[in-house]
Write a protein that holds these residues in place. Structure first.
Motif, PDB file in Angstrom:
ATOM      1  N   HIS A 325       0.816  -1.214   0.000  1.00 26.97           N
ATOM      2  CA  HIS A 325       0.000   0.000   0.000  1.00 26.97           C
ATOM      3  C   HIS A 325       0.848   1.261   0.000  1.00 26.97           C
ATOM      4  N   TRP A 328       0.997   3.532   3.230  1.00 23.98           N
ATOM      5  CA  TRP A 328      -0.280   4.057   3.725  1.00 23.98           C
ATOM      6  C   TRP A 328      -1.098   2.919   4.319  1.00 23.98           C
ATOM      7  N   GLU A 330      -4.570   0.636   4.559  1.00 25.09           N
ATOM      8  CA  GLU A 330      -5.345   0.007   3.491  1.00 25.09           C
ATOM      9  C   GLU A 330      -6.534   0.871   3.077  1.00 25.09           C
ATOM     10  N   HIS A 333      -5.266   3.931   1.067  1.00 24.76           N
ATOM     11  CA  HIS A 333      -4.825   3.513  -0.263  1.00 24.76           C
ATOM     12  C   HIS A 333      -6.029   3.156  -1.153  1.00 24.76           C
ATOM     13  N   HIS A 373       2.586   9.558  -3.265  1.00 21.61           N
ATOM     14  CA  HIS A 373       1.830   8.302  -3.373  1.00 21.61           C
ATOM     15  C   HIS A 373       1.346   8.076  -4.800  1.00 21.61           C
ATOM     16  N   CYS A 377       2.137   4.841  -6.929  1.00 16.43           N
ATOM     17  CA  CYS A 377       1.091   4.025  -7.562  1.00 16.43           C
ATOM     18  C   CYS A 377       1.377   3.818  -9.045  1.00 16.43           C
TER      19      CYS A 377
END
Length: 662
Positions: A325, A328, A330, A333, A373, A377
């Motif tokens: 994640h 972060w 769950e 995320h 983030h 990702c």
């Protein structure tokens, strides 16, 4: 005298100030020369140029200073100087400050409205994106429900093996529905009934609460305490439901259920055994050395792909070190991914909308954290796509290598069989050639004999054909002679018929000429008669028009006589024209009769009921009691309400026969 003395004193002061200003101006020139010309001061020729003022020309000259001295001596009499009104200047400054403050408030208001409009525009765009996502998820949900229902219908039949299991599913679903209905009846329905009762009580006692009636205020305090207790009960119920939800989510995220619910995760797995597959060992090959060489290719292929996989993981080790994640939780995320995927790549101003949406959903995250983030990702997605492509290529390479090995072994076996078959084929071909040669020789002899017989038969057919053509020529000659006789006879008959027809036509022509002469005489008489009739009609029309003109003249004379009788003859009165009209006098000079009019009286009479009359109606009280008992929607309540008479019987004109037969 005092003014002149003060003027002289001021003049002296100004002279001294001017002298000081001139001295200061010279010092200022020297300072400016030092500042603006440091290169000149540092040069060796600087001492020789101390008295040279040409490089720097001052604004004031001796003539100008003399003119300034004269204007100062003249004082107020000078047209260049005016007395200063400080009060007026203060008022002007205050006005300017007030207008500036007003403008500042207006600018702030405009900025606030601009911010609000931008916020509304962003919310509208977010709403459109969410509506599209909601429609997509709704379609997916309906499709999944349809698949589940189809699967249930397919497997819930009597003959299927899962019939009993789906029956248990149906019973459990029915029990859940009953529990939900019971829960709703025990928790939600009392709250709604309490809300309706409180609304009715507030409407009935609004005046008492506003006026501060002690009983109503005490009752209102008790009601507020009851509401706070109900809120506490609802909060405890919601907390209990939240705990149950967390327990169920924990069960779903552990063990076998986690594998079922997360079977389609984005992380690809190598779901095949490495090394030489067992199917490849079972392949038959007569050449053992070739088989060993081909099977070694599986191990080499696995080593290559394993090296590429390790290299890919080492290349993205920084991403993998942050966990599944990205460091972060769950929930955060999941919220980030769901909101990020809702905005398509081709959307205008996409990044701004995404950041605004994430800022609203994740207020505890800063923008640098969101950007970091997002990069993680994208990198994580790119890594998994490359890994998935690598695994797919690995699996495809193994399957292609297995197919190629199988085909190679089959080709080896086929080549071996072909060598054996070729020798057998050559022996068979030699035997077939001998048999075919004997058959060809026999066929050639039979063909020569058939050709001899065919020539004899052709000669016989030619003789018969010549005899047939001679007989047909004689028949044709006889037929043509007979046809000539028929043609001559037909020609004679046709000539005779044509002559007779010409005689009949001549007689008919004479008869038609005679009839046309007689008809011409009749037509001439008819034309003369029609002309006479037309002349008679024209004369009658002229007489009618003359009579009509005379009637119009007579009508106009009679109308003129009537106008003379009713024509108004009045003298001009200029005073009357300038006087006030009766309407104006009635409006501006009201009479004594209008003084008794009550101006507080309403314009229209209102024939309605007040709240006290409505609450005293027995039907209203009965309906409230039925609502408290929860029976206001039952057939019994409708029957009871229909039987209760109103306080006063309705008028006869209020009765309706529209629903008489319902």
């Amino acid at each position: 005298m005092g003014d002149s003395a003060s003027g002289h004193r001021n003049g002296a002061d100004n002279d001294s100030q001017i002298g000081i200003g001139i001295c200061d101006g010279q010092n200022y020139v020297e300072k400016v020369n030092k500042v603006l010309h440091p290169s000149i001061m540092s040069s060796p020729s600087w001492p020789n140029r101390t008295m040279d003022t040409k490089p720097f020309i001052t604004q004031y000259t001796s003539d100008e200073s003399n003119r300034m001295q004269l204007r100062v001596n003249n004082g107020i009499r000078s047209n260049k100087y005016l007395p200063v009104d400080y009060d007026k200047l203060k008022l002007m400054a205050a006005e300017k400050k007030f207008s500036a403050q007003k403008s500042l408030l207006k600018v702030k208001k405009i900025e606030q409205m601009s911010k609000q409009s931008k916020e509304n525009l962003l919310l509208k765009q977010h709403k459109l994106i969410w509506q599209k996502e909601f429609m997509r998820l709704n379609n997916v949900r309906k499709r999944a429900q349809a698949e589940v229902e189809g699967h249930r219908r397919q497997n819930a039949t009597e003959g299927s093996g899962c019939c009993r299991m789906y029956e248990h599913f149906d019973l459990y679903e029915a029990s859940l529905d009953e529990e939900f209905a019971e829960f709703k009846m025990n928790t939600c329905d009392p709250v709604w009934n309490l809300r309706e009762d409180l609304q009715f009580w507030i409407q009935d006692n609004h005046e008492g609460i506003r006026m501060g009636d002690p009983e109503v205020v005490e009752k209102h305090a008790e009601i507020r305490q009851t509401i706070s207790q109900v809120k506490g009960q609802q909060n405890s119920i919601l907390q209990q439901l939240y705990n149950e939800q967390k327990c169920l989510e924990g069960e779903l995220s552990s063990g076998f259920l986690w594998e079922i619910t997360h079977g389609g995760s984005e992380t690809p797995h190598i779901d095949f055994a490495e090394g030489i597959p067992e199917e490849a060992f079972d392949l038959e090959c007569s050449d053992d050395e070739l088989k060993v060489t081909v099977l070694q290719e599986f191990i080499i292929l696995d080593e290559k792909f394993r090296e590429r996989l390790h290299f890919l993981e080492d290349e993205h080790s920084k991403i993998l070190s942050r966990g599944t994640h990205g460091g972060w939780s769950e929930e955060d995320h999941f919220c980030f991914v769901v909101n990020y995927d809702q905005y398509p790549r081709e959307l205008n101003n996409r990044r701004k909308l995404i950041m605004d949406r994430l800022r609203r959903h994740l207020p505890h995250k800063s923008r640098p954290e969101l950007v970091a983030h997002e990069e993680w990702c994208e990198s994580n997605k790119y890594f998994h796509e490359r890994k998935r492509a690598l695994v797919v290529a690995w699996r495809k390479g193994r399957s292609e290598l297995f197919s190629k090995a199988r085909n190679t072994f089959i080709e080896v076996e086929i080549a071996k069989e072909l060598v054996e078959v070729q020798a057998e084929y050559n022996r068979g071909q030699k035997k077939i050639r001998d048999e075919l040669y004997n058959k060809v020789r026999i066929w050639r002899e039979q063909k020569l004999e058939a050709m001899m017989l065919q020539e004899k038969m052709d000669a016989r057919r030619r003789e018969e054909a010549q005899e047939q053509r001679r007989m047909e020529a004689e028949k044709e000659k006889k037929r043509r002679a007979h046809e000539k006789e028929k043609v001559q006879k037909f020609s004679d008959d046709r000539t005779e018929k044509r002559r007779k027809q010409e005689e009949r036509d001549q007689e008919r022509m004479e008869e038609l000429r005679r009839l046309m002469e007689e008809q011409a005489v009749l037509d001439k008489e008819r034309v003369n008669y029609r002309k006479e009739q037309l002349d008679v009609k024209i004369s009658e029309r002229k007489l009618k028009e003359e009579q009509k003109a005379e009637d119009e003249l007579e009508k106009e004379r009679r109308l003129e006589a009537l106008r003379e009788q009713v024509r108004v003859i009045a003298e001009s009165d200029r005073v009357r024209m300038m006087q006030d009209t009766k309407a104006w006098q009635a409006k501006n000079n009201p009479s004594e009769e209008d003084e008794d009019i009550n101006i507080n009286k309403p314009l229209f009479e209102i024939n309605t009921f007040n709240s006290k009359q409505i609450t005293t109606d027995p039907r209203m009280r009965l309906e409230a009691k039925l609502r408290e008992a929860g029976l206001h929607n039952s057939p019994y309540a409708r029957q009871v309400m229909a039987g209760v008479p109103p306080p006063q019987p309705p008028r006869r004109d209020m009765k309706s026969t529209v629903f008489k037969y319902d």
